[in-house]
Design a protein around this motif. Structure first.
Motif, PDB file in Angstrom:
ATOM      1  N   GLU A 107      47.891  14.162   2.169  1.00 15.11           N
ATOM      2  CA  GLU A 107      47.922  12.732   2.489  1.00 15.11           C
ATOM      3  C   GLU A 107      49.313  12.255   2.936  1.00 15.11           C
ATOM      4  O   GLU A 107      49.453  11.574   3.951  1.00 15.11           O
ATOM      5  N   ALA A 108      50.370  12.644   2.173  1.00 17.35           N
ATOM      6  CA  ALA A 108      51.710  12.118   2.448  1.00 17.35           C
ATOM      7  C   ALA A 108      52.283  12.663   3.749  1.00 17.35           C
ATOM      8  O   ALA A 108      53.123  12.032   4.377  1.00 17.35           O
ATOM      9  N   LEU A 109      51.822  13.848   4.165  1.00 21.37           N
ATOM     10  CA  LEU A 109      52.384  14.464   5.379  1.00 21.37           C
ATOM     11  C   LEU A 109      51.730  13.922   6.644  1.00 21.37           C
ATOM     12  O   LEU A 109      52.218  14.164   7.742  1.00 21.37           O
ATOM     13  N   LYS A 110      50.612  13.204   6.506  1.00 18.82           N
ATOM     14  CA  LYS A 110      49.882  12.745   7.691  1.00 18.82           C
ATOM     15  C   LYS A 110      50.752  11.876   8.585  1.00 18.82           C
ATOM     16  O   LYS A 110      51.592  11.149   8.101  1.00 18.82           O
ATOM     17  N   GLY A 119      55.173  12.876   9.494  1.00 16.81           N
ATOM     18  CA  GLY A 119      55.672  14.020   8.729  1.00 16.81           C
ATOM     19  C   GLY A 119      55.237  15.342   9.316  1.00 16.81           C
ATOM     20  O   GLY A 119      56.067  16.177   9.696  1.00 16.81           O
ATOM     21  N   GLY A 146      60.926  15.930   8.558  1.00 18.09           N
ATOM     22  CA  GLY A 146      59.487  15.849   8.303  1.00 18.09           C
ATOM     23  C   GLY A 146      59.195  15.846   6.810  1.00 18.09           C
ATOM     24  O   GLY A 146      58.404  15.038   6.316  1.00 18.09           O
ATOM     25  N   LEU A 184      57.056   8.757   1.740  1.00 20.05           N
ATOM     26  CA  LEU A 184      55.706   8.199   1.712  1.00 20.05           C
ATOM     27  C   LEU A 184      55.061   8.421   0.353  1.00 20.05           C
ATOM     28  O   LEU A 184      54.381   7.542  -0.189  1.00 20.05           O
TER      29      LEU A 184
END
Lengths: 191, 203
Positions: A164-167, A170, B186, B193
């Motif tokens: 989820e956080a890499l979407k 990222g 990245g 996030l």
């Protein structure tokens, strides 16, 4: 031979996106679909070619003879801004379909650091007129290549199971990193 | 007009609206010159200088700028301060100016600066614009410091040129090359996030 070297180096070895980190905003923002990536790439190539020619003329006919080269930053950015405006009007008159295809991307090119870097670099490296233009075309095509590759990967990525956080940005940056790694392989091609 | 308190006006730049981690602005310099802490710091300072002074000028003369030509006017104001910063670095810190190379003139097209003029300074008072610019600059410098510290420590085993890793440490050369920049940023974005999501679920 010299010209071929400049051309190939600009596309593969010193790729603007993957080597100099230029134009990252459109590279991340407009790379979700291959179609729009192609339009963006071509628009950038087009503006880069014209910028290379016009900024060379301004630099060598106006700034250097008048010893005003400290005004390079201000004059290049103004040239680019007005050039994009002109190109936009020109394309709208000559070819409405092309204008439709480029859409919003055309004005956005003004704030694209790649174009500005191109003008600076050509003056820094003392390129002749022809070399500048070849450098412009090559850099534009290099950007086009990178953004199309990226769009192709991202279309596949939509189907992948990404944490989820890499979407979004990222994973896009990590993919860009791996692409940059692959492009490092070209660096031995030309001495 | 912004209705935030002065304190919030400053701190929003550090996290909530951090230009790099939250707004994804100004990524070119963030990636390009963070191979060593000294370069990242110098770039952060130069960008802050341009941002603060451009915000001051734009917010004080905003009434005299016709809205049709405002972008061009902002660009000229920004370009003027960038020229000052560029000449200053070249005169007093030639080695840094050399290693940053064409990235100093590139501050002109840094979207953080133009973005703040368009979104904030052109609508708010001089004082508020100054606080906003200070907050955004601090957020940017912090991001540059974080990224360049990670890359320098892992890539060379040093921090600001001082050895921090023992002799057992094998430097990760890749961190100094372009791929290292992309991958580190990245991962940092994903971390930011993730922290934000955790913070939200606690509220």
């Amino acid at each position: 031979m010299e010209l071929v070297a400049i051309f190939v180096t600009a596309i593969l070895i010193n790729n603007f996106v993957l080597r100099y980190f230029l134009g990252i905003c459109p590279f991340l923002g407009v790379s979700k679909k291959i179609d729009s990536a192609i339009s963006m790439g071509l628009a950038v190539t087009f503006v880069m070619t014209i910028t290379a020619a016009v900024s060379w003329v301004i630099n060598h006919w106006i700034l250097i003879p008048l010893k005003l080269d400290y005004l390079q930053i201000v004059s290049f950015i103004l040239v680019i801004a007005s050039l994009v405006q002109l190109v936009e009007m020109f394309i709208r008159k000559i070819s409405p379909p092309l204008y439709e295809a480029l859409g919003i991307y055309l004005p956005l090119i003004t704030t694209n650091c790649a174009i500005f870097f191109l003008a600076l670099m050509a003056s820094l490296r003392d390129y002749s007129f022809l070399e500048s233009v070849i450098f412009g075309v090559g850099s534009g095509l290099g950007f086009t290549l990178a953004i199309i590759l990226m769009a192709a990967i991202r279309e596949q990525l939509d189907l992948a199971d990404v944490p989820e956080a890499l979407k979004g940005a990222g994973i896009a940056l990590i993919v860009a990193g791996i692409m940059a790694l692959a492009f490092l392989g070209f660096s031995g091609m030309i001495k | 007009m912004s209705t935030k308190s002065i304190g919030q006006e400053f701190t929003k730049g550090l996290w909530d609206e951090n230009p790099v981690f939250r707004q994804l602005l100004g990524l070119c310099p963030t990636l390009a010159v963070t191979n060593a802490v000294i370069n990242g710091l110098a770039m952060g300072m130069a960008t802050s200088f341009v941002l603060i002074f451009s915000s001051l000028v734009v917010s004080s003369i905003k009434k005299f700028i016709p809205s049709q030509v405002r972008i061009a006017s902002y660009v000229v104001i920004i370009a003027t301060f960038v020229t000052v910063a560029d000449r200053f670095l070249a005169a007093f810190f030639p080695p840094i100016s050399k290693s940053l190379g064409p990235y100093v003139p590139l501050i002109v097209v840094n979207c953080i600066i133009l973005g703040r003029q368009e979104a904030f300074s052109s609508k708010n008072t001089v004082g508020r614009s100054l606080i906003d610019a200070l907050g955004m600059s601090s957020g940017f410098v912090l991001a540059m410091l974080l990224l360049s510290a990670i890359r320098e420590i892992l890539g060379m085993g040093t921090f600001l040129g001082y050895q921090v890793m023992g002799p057992w440490f094998e430097p990760w050369i890749i961190m100094l090359l372009p791929p290292g920049a992309f991958i580190t940023l990245g991962i940092l974005l994903a971390l930011a996030l993730q922290i934000e999501r955790k913070a939200k679920s606690w509220k």
